[in-house]
Design an enzyme around this catalytic site. Structure first.
Site, short mmCIF file in Angstrom:
data_model
loop_
_atom_site.label_atom_id
_atom_site.label_comp_id
_atom_site.label_asym_id
_atom_site.label_seq_id
_atom_site.Cartn_x
_atom_site.Cartn_y
_atom_site.Cartn_z
N GLY A 139 1.01 -1.17 0.03
CA GLY A 139 0.02 0.09 0.03
C GLY A 139 0.85 1.16 -0.17
O GLY A 139 1.84 1.24 0.22
N GLN A 165 2.73 9.93 1.90
CA GLN A 165 4.14 9.21 2.15
C GLN A 165 5.07 9.74 1.06
O GLN A 165 6.26 9.74 1.11
CB GLN A 165 4.14 7.70 1.94
CG GLN A 165 3.36 7.25 3.42
CD GLN A 165 3.21 5.77 2.86
OE1 GLN A 165 2.45 5.21 2.66
NE2 GLN A 165 4.39 4.99 3.79
N CYS A 212 5.62 -0.56 7.95
CA CYS A 212 5.38 0.97 6.93
C CYS A 212 6.58 1.18 6.19
O CYS A 212 7.67 1.19 6.80
CB CYS A 212 5.31 1.87 7.91
SG CYS A 212 4.55 3.47 7.15
N LEU A 213 6.28 1.69 4.84
CA LEU A 213 7.47 2.15 4.06
C LEU A 213 8.38 3.34 4.61
O LEU A 213 9.39 3.52 4.33
CB LEU A 213 6.94 2.09 2.62
CG LEU A 213 6.43 1.13 1.96
CD1 LEU A 213 6.00 1.28 0.61
CD2 LEU A 213 7.51 -0.23 1.82
N HIS A 239 -4.48 1.60 7.61
CA HIS A 239 -3.43 1.85 7.68
C HIS A 239 -3.20 3.18 6.77
O HIS A 239 -2.60 4.11 7.19
CB HIS A 239 -2.52 0.86 7.46
CG HIS A 239 -1.08 1.26 7.64
ND1 HIS A 239 -0.03 0.69 8.37
CD2 HIS A 239 -0.04 2.10 6.74
CE1 HIS A 239 1.28 1.00 8.25
NE2 HIS A 239 1.24 1.98 7.15
N GLU A 240 -3.52 2.83 5.61
CA GLU A 240 -3.15 3.93 4.49
C GLU A 240 -4.27 5.26 4.81
O GLU A 240 -3.43 6.44 4.59
CB GLU A 240 -3.61 3.70 3.10
CG GLU A 240 -2.72 2.33 2.71
CD GLU A 240 -1.17 2.59 3.06
OE1 GLU A 240 -0.53 3.70 2.93
OE2 GLU A 240 -0.38 1.60 3.19
N HIS A 287 -2.47 7.44 7.20
CA HIS A 287 -1.51 8.24 6.57
C HIS A 287 -2.08 9.67 6.05
O HIS A 287 -1.60 10.46 6.53
CB HIS A 287 -0.80 7.69 5.46
CG HIS A 287 0.31 6.72 5.91
ND1 HIS A 287 1.37 7.21 6.72
CD2 HIS A 287 0.48 5.57 5.72
CE1 HIS A 287 2.22 6.18 6.75
NE2 HIS A 287 1.82 5.17 6.14
O1 K1U Z 1 2.04 2.34 4.25
C1 K1U Z 1 2.85 1.99 3.88
O2 K1U Z 1 3.96 2.37 4.03
C2 K1U Z 1 2.82 0.24 3.00
C3 K1U Z 1 2.71 -0.91 3.86
C4 K1U Z 1 1.25 -1.16 4.19
C5 K1U Z 1 1.07 -2.19 5.42
C6 K1U Z 1 1.73 -3.30 5.58
C7 K1U Z 1 1.31 -4.33 6.49
C8 K1U Z 1 0.34 -3.94 7.46
C9 K1U Z 1 -0.36 -2.74 7.23
C10 K1U Z 1 -0.05 -1.95 6.02
C11 K1U Z 1 3.68 -1.69 3.48
O3 K1U Z 1 3.54 -2.29 2.44
S1 K1U Z 1 5.22 -2.41 4.36
C12 K1U Z 1 5.75 -3.67 3.46
C13 K1U Z 1 5.08 -5.05 3.51
O4 K1U Z 1 4.33 -5.31 4.42
C14 K1U Z 1 5.07 -5.87 2.46
C15 K1U Z 1 6.00 -5.55 1.57
C16 K1U Z 1 6.16 -6.86 0.26
C17 K1U Z 1 5.44 -7.78 0.50
C18 K1U Z 1 4.44 -7.98 1.30
C19 K1U Z 1 4.41 -7.15 2.43
ZN ZN Z 2 2.54 3.25 6.22
#
Ligand code: K1U
Ligand code: ZN
Length: 168
Positions: free
Chosen positions: A46, A51, A92-93, A134-135, A138
Protein backbone atom coordinates in the site's frame (compact mmCIF):
# COMPACT_ATOMS: atom_id res chain seq x y z
CA UNK A 1 6.00 6.99 -14.82
CA UNK A 2 8.34 7.66 -11.91
CA UNK A 3 9.45 6.12 -8.65
CA UNK A 4 8.92 8.83 -6.02
CA UNK A 5 10.88 9.42 -2.80
CA UNK A 6 9.13 8.12 0.33
CA UNK A 7 9.21 10.32 3.47
CA UNK A 8 10.67 8.64 6.54
CA UNK A 9 9.45 8.87 10.12
CA UNK A 10 9.92 11.14 12.08
CA UNK A 11 9.59 13.60 9.18
CA UNK A 12 6.93 16.15 10.34
CA UNK A 13 5.38 16.18 6.85
CA UNK A 14 3.97 12.70 7.64
CA UNK A 15 1.63 14.39 10.14
CA UNK A 16 -0.05 16.78 7.68
CA UNK A 17 -3.76 16.11 7.08
CA UNK A 18 -4.38 15.55 3.36
CA UNK A 19 -7.01 17.60 1.51
CA UNK A 20 -9.85 16.05 -0.52
CA UNK A 21 -9.28 15.74 -4.28
CA UNK A 22 -11.57 18.26 -6.01
CA UNK A 23 -11.43 16.74 -9.50
CA UNK A 24 -10.15 13.35 -10.66
CA UNK A 25 -8.23 14.61 -13.69
CA UNK A 26 -5.09 13.66 -15.63
CA UNK A 27 -2.86 15.14 -12.88
CA UNK A 28 -4.43 12.78 -10.31
CA UNK A 29 -4.21 9.82 -12.72
CA UNK A 30 -0.49 10.54 -13.21
CA UNK A 31 -0.04 10.69 -9.42
CA UNK A 32 -1.83 7.31 -9.12
CA UNK A 33 0.48 5.76 -11.76
CA UNK A 34 3.59 7.13 -10.03
CA UNK A 35 2.36 5.97 -6.61
CA UNK A 36 1.66 2.47 -7.97
CA UNK A 37 5.13 2.29 -9.50
CA UNK A 38 6.64 3.49 -6.20
CA UNK A 39 4.65 0.94 -4.16
CA UNK A 40 5.61 -2.00 -6.44
CA UNK A 41 9.28 -0.91 -6.51
CA UNK A 42 9.57 -0.55 -2.71
CA UNK A 43 8.07 -3.25 -2.50
CA UNK A 44 4.94 -2.58 -0.48
CA UNK A 45 1.29 -3.56 -0.37
CA UNK A 46 0.00 0.00 0.00
CA UNK A 47 0.98 3.65 -0.28
CA UNK A 48 -0.69 6.93 0.66
CA UNK A 49 -0.01 10.21 -1.18
CA UNK A 50 1.16 11.73 2.13
CA UNK A 51 4.15 9.35 2.07
CA UNK A 52 5.36 10.88 -1.21
CA UNK A 53 4.80 14.42 0.14
CA UNK A 54 1.57 15.01 -1.79
CA UNK A 55 -1.12 16.07 0.69
CA UNK A 56 -4.22 14.99 -1.23
CA UNK A 57 -6.50 12.07 -0.36
CA UNK A 58 -5.23 9.31 -2.68
CA UNK A 59 -4.16 5.77 -1.79
CA UNK A 60 -3.09 2.71 -3.79
CA UNK A 61 -3.09 -0.90 -2.56
CA UNK A 62 -2.27 -4.34 -3.86
CA UNK A 63 -2.53 -7.17 -1.33
CA UNK A 64 -2.65 -9.94 -3.97
CA UNK A 65 0.04 -12.68 -4.05
CA UNK A 66 0.57 -12.16 -7.78
CA UNK A 67 0.85 -8.36 -7.33
CA UNK A 68 -1.60 -7.81 -10.19
CA UNK A 69 -4.67 -6.40 -8.38
CA UNK A 70 -4.04 -2.68 -8.03
CA UNK A 71 -6.79 -0.87 -6.10
CA UNK A 72 -7.11 2.91 -6.17
CA UNK A 73 -9.04 4.92 -3.57
CA UNK A 74 -9.58 8.66 -3.99
CA UNK A 75 -11.20 10.55 -1.08
CA UNK A 76 -11.68 7.26 0.84
CA UNK A 77 -14.01 7.24 3.84
CA UNK A 78 -14.68 4.44 6.28
CA UNK A 79 -18.46 4.31 6.54
CA UNK A 80 -18.80 1.19 8.74
CA UNK A 81 -16.53 -0.77 11.10
CA UNK A 82 -17.05 -4.09 12.86
CA UNK A 83 -17.13 -4.21 16.66
CA UNK A 84 -14.83 -7.21 16.42
CA UNK A 85 -11.14 -6.26 16.32
CA UNK A 86 -7.97 -8.08 15.24
CA UNK A 87 -4.32 -7.62 16.09
CA UNK A 88 -1.94 -7.63 13.12
CA UNK A 89 1.80 -7.07 12.89
CA UNK A 90 2.11 -3.97 10.71
CA UNK A 91 5.01 -2.50 8.79
CA UNK A 92 5.36 0.81 6.97
CA UNK A 93 7.51 2.00 4.08
CA UNK A 94 7.98 5.27 6.01
CA UNK A 95 9.25 3.38 9.08
CA UNK A 96 11.69 0.91 7.52
CA UNK A 97 12.69 -2.15 9.51
CA UNK A 98 10.05 -1.67 12.23
CA UNK A 99 7.14 -4.10 12.64
CA UNK A 100 4.73 -4.15 15.57
CA UNK A 101 1.25 -5.21 16.57
CA UNK A 102 -1.72 -2.88 16.09
CA UNK A 103 -5.34 -3.61 16.99
CA UNK A 104 -7.99 -2.41 14.52
CA UNK A 105 -11.57 -3.25 13.51
CA UNK A 106 -11.59 -6.62 11.74
CA UNK A 107 -13.93 -5.51 8.91
CA UNK A 108 -14.64 -2.13 7.34
CA UNK A 109 -16.77 -0.69 4.57
CA UNK A 110 -14.94 1.97 2.55
CA UNK A 111 -16.51 4.48 0.17
CA UNK A 112 -14.24 6.18 -2.40
CA UNK A 113 -13.84 7.30 -6.00
CA UNK A 114 -11.88 5.25 -8.52
CA UNK A 115 -9.30 6.68 -10.97
CA UNK A 116 -12.14 7.70 -13.30
CA UNK A 117 -13.96 9.59 -10.56
CA UNK A 118 -16.63 6.86 -10.24
CA UNK A 119 -17.93 6.24 -6.68
CA UNK A 120 -17.71 2.71 -5.26
CA UNK A 121 -18.09 0.92 -1.94
CA UNK A 122 -15.92 -1.96 -0.77
CA UNK A 123 -16.38 -4.33 2.15
CA UNK A 124 -12.92 -5.36 3.33
CA UNK A 125 -11.62 -7.91 5.81
CA UNK A 126 -8.27 -9.56 6.58
CA UNK A 127 -5.13 -7.91 5.18
CA UNK A 128 -7.13 -5.62 2.88
CA UNK A 129 -8.99 -4.17 5.89
CA UNK A 130 -5.74 -3.68 7.84
CA UNK A 131 -4.01 -2.05 4.89
CA UNK A 132 -6.84 0.33 3.93
CA UNK A 133 -7.13 1.56 7.56
CA UNK A 134 -3.32 1.99 7.78
CA UNK A 135 -3.32 4.06 4.54
CA UNK A 136 -6.31 6.23 5.54
CA UNK A 137 -4.46 6.92 8.79
CA UNK A 138 -1.57 8.29 6.68
CA UNK A 139 -4.00 10.69 4.95
CA UNK A 140 -5.07 11.85 8.41
CA UNK A 141 -1.43 12.44 9.40
CA UNK A 142 -1.18 9.32 11.60
CA UNK A 143 1.68 6.82 11.42
CA UNK A 144 1.14 3.31 12.88
CA UNK A 145 3.87 3.82 15.53
CA UNK A 146 1.51 6.33 17.20
CA UNK A 147 -0.55 3.32 18.39
CA UNK A 148 2.51 2.02 20.28
CA UNK A 149 3.74 3.02 23.76
CA UNK A 150 5.59 6.32 24.20
CA UNK A 151 8.73 4.35 25.06
CA UNK A 152 8.55 2.36 21.80
CA UNK A 153 7.85 5.54 19.80
CA UNK A 154 10.87 7.22 21.30
CA UNK A 155 13.14 4.21 20.61
CA UNK A 156 11.90 4.02 16.99
CA UNK A 157 12.45 7.76 16.52
CA UNK A 158 16.05 7.51 17.83
CA UNK A 159 16.80 4.43 15.75
CA UNK A 160 15.57 6.02 12.51
CA UNK A 161 17.30 9.37 13.18
CA UNK A 162 20.55 7.47 13.76
CA UNK A 163 20.06 5.48 10.51
CA UNK A 164 19.42 8.77 8.67
CA UNK A 165 22.77 10.16 9.91
CA UNK A 166 24.61 7.00 8.80
CA UNK A 167 22.95 7.11 5.34
CA UNK A 168 23.68 10.83 4.83
O1 K1U B 1 1.79 2.35 4.14
C1 K1U B 1 2.81 1.75 3.89
O2 K1U B 1 3.89 2.19 4.24
C2 K1U B 1 2.79 0.42 3.17
C3 K1U B 1 2.79 -0.76 4.11
C4 K1U B 1 1.37 -1.26 4.22
C5 K1U B 1 1.04 -2.18 5.35
C6 K1U B 1 1.74 -3.34 5.58
C7 K1U B 1 1.39 -4.18 6.62
C8 K1U B 1 0.34 -3.86 7.43
C9 K1U B 1 -0.35 -2.69 7.21
C10 K1U B 1 -0.01 -1.86 6.16
C11 K1U B 1 3.71 -1.83 3.52
O3 K1U B 1 3.52 -2.25 2.44
S1 K1U B 1 5.03 -2.39 4.49
C12 K1U B 1 5.75 -3.67 3.47
C13 K1U B 1 4.99 -4.95 3.50
O4 K1U B 1 4.22 -5.19 4.41
C14 K1U B 1 5.13 -5.94 2.40
C15 K1U B 1 5.97 -5.74 1.34
C16 K1U B 1 6.06 -6.68 0.31
C17 K1U B 1 5.34 -7.82 0.36
C18 K1U B 1 4.50 -8.06 1.43
C19 K1U B 1 4.40 -7.12 2.45
ZN1 ZN C 1 2.57 3.18 6.23
Amino acid sequence: MAVLDILRYPDPRLHRVAKPVREVDERIRRLVRDMAETMYAAPGIGLAATQVDVHERVIVLDVSDARDELRVFINPEIVRTSDETKVFEEGCLSVPGIYDEVERPDRVVVRALDENGKPFELEADGLLAVCVQHEIDHLDGRVFVQYLSRLKQSRIRSRLLKAERVDA
